[in-house]
Motif scaffolding. Structure first.
Motif, short mmCIF file in Angstrom:
data_model
loop_
_atom_site.label_atom_id
_atom_site.label_comp_id
_atom_site.label_asym_id
_atom_site.label_seq_id
_atom_site.Cartn_x
_atom_site.Cartn_y
_atom_site.Cartn_z
N ASN A 9 45.79 30.81 44.00
CA ASN A 9 46.76 31.81 44.46
C ASN A 9 46.80 31.78 45.98
N PRO A 10 47.98 31.58 46.56
CA PRO A 10 48.05 31.53 48.02
C PRO A 10 47.81 32.91 48.65
N GLN A 11 47.36 32.90 49.90
CA GLN A 11 47.23 34.13 50.67
C GLN A 11 48.63 34.67 50.98
N SER A 12 48.72 35.87 51.49
CA SER A 12 50.02 36.45 51.82
C SER A 12 50.74 35.63 52.89
N THR A 13 49.98 34.85 53.66
CA THR A 13 50.56 33.99 54.69
C THR A 13 50.89 32.58 54.16
N GLY A 14 50.62 32.34 52.88
CA GLY A 14 51.04 31.10 52.23
C GLY A 14 50.00 30.03 52.02
N PRO A 27 37.39 33.02 44.56
CA PRO A 27 38.32 33.54 43.54
C PRO A 27 37.70 33.49 42.14
N GLU A 28 38.26 34.29 41.25
CA GLU A 28 37.83 34.29 39.86
C GLU A 28 37.98 32.90 39.25
N ILE A 29 37.23 32.63 38.22
CA ILE A 29 37.22 31.31 37.57
C ILE A 29 38.63 30.84 37.20
N LEU A 30 39.44 31.74 36.69
CA LEU A 30 40.79 31.36 36.26
C LEU A 30 41.74 31.10 37.43
N ASN A 31 41.34 31.49 38.64
CA ASN A 31 42.20 31.36 39.82
C ASN A 31 41.69 30.35 40.83
N ARG A 32 40.86 29.42 40.40
CA ARG A 32 40.34 28.42 41.34
C ARG A 32 40.30 27.04 40.70
#
Length: 68
Positions: A9-14, A27-32
């Protein structure tokens, strides 16, 4: 050699952050995505660039590669 992961998941700055295993902000396992074992965060960022155009090192665990 350390294990590195990218945040899917990108940061708010992309940018997609790269984290070293054990980081308190990993990040959580599902998000890395596992990038592999590297001698430096710079090598891990190069691996992350194969998947994402915009990457940055985590301020806390890969500060030498943090640019924002």
């Amino acid at each position: 050699m350390e294990h590195y992961y990218s945040n899917d998941n990108p940061q708010s700055t992309g940018e997609h952050e790269v984290h070293r295993e054990g980081c308190q902000f990993m990040p959580e396992i599902l998000n890395r995505t596992y990038l592999g074992m590297f001698a430096s965060c710079r090598d891990a960022l190069e691996a992350a660039r194969q998947k994402y155009d915009n990457v940055d090192g985590c301020f806390f665990c890969a500060n030498a590669c943090h640019n924002r």
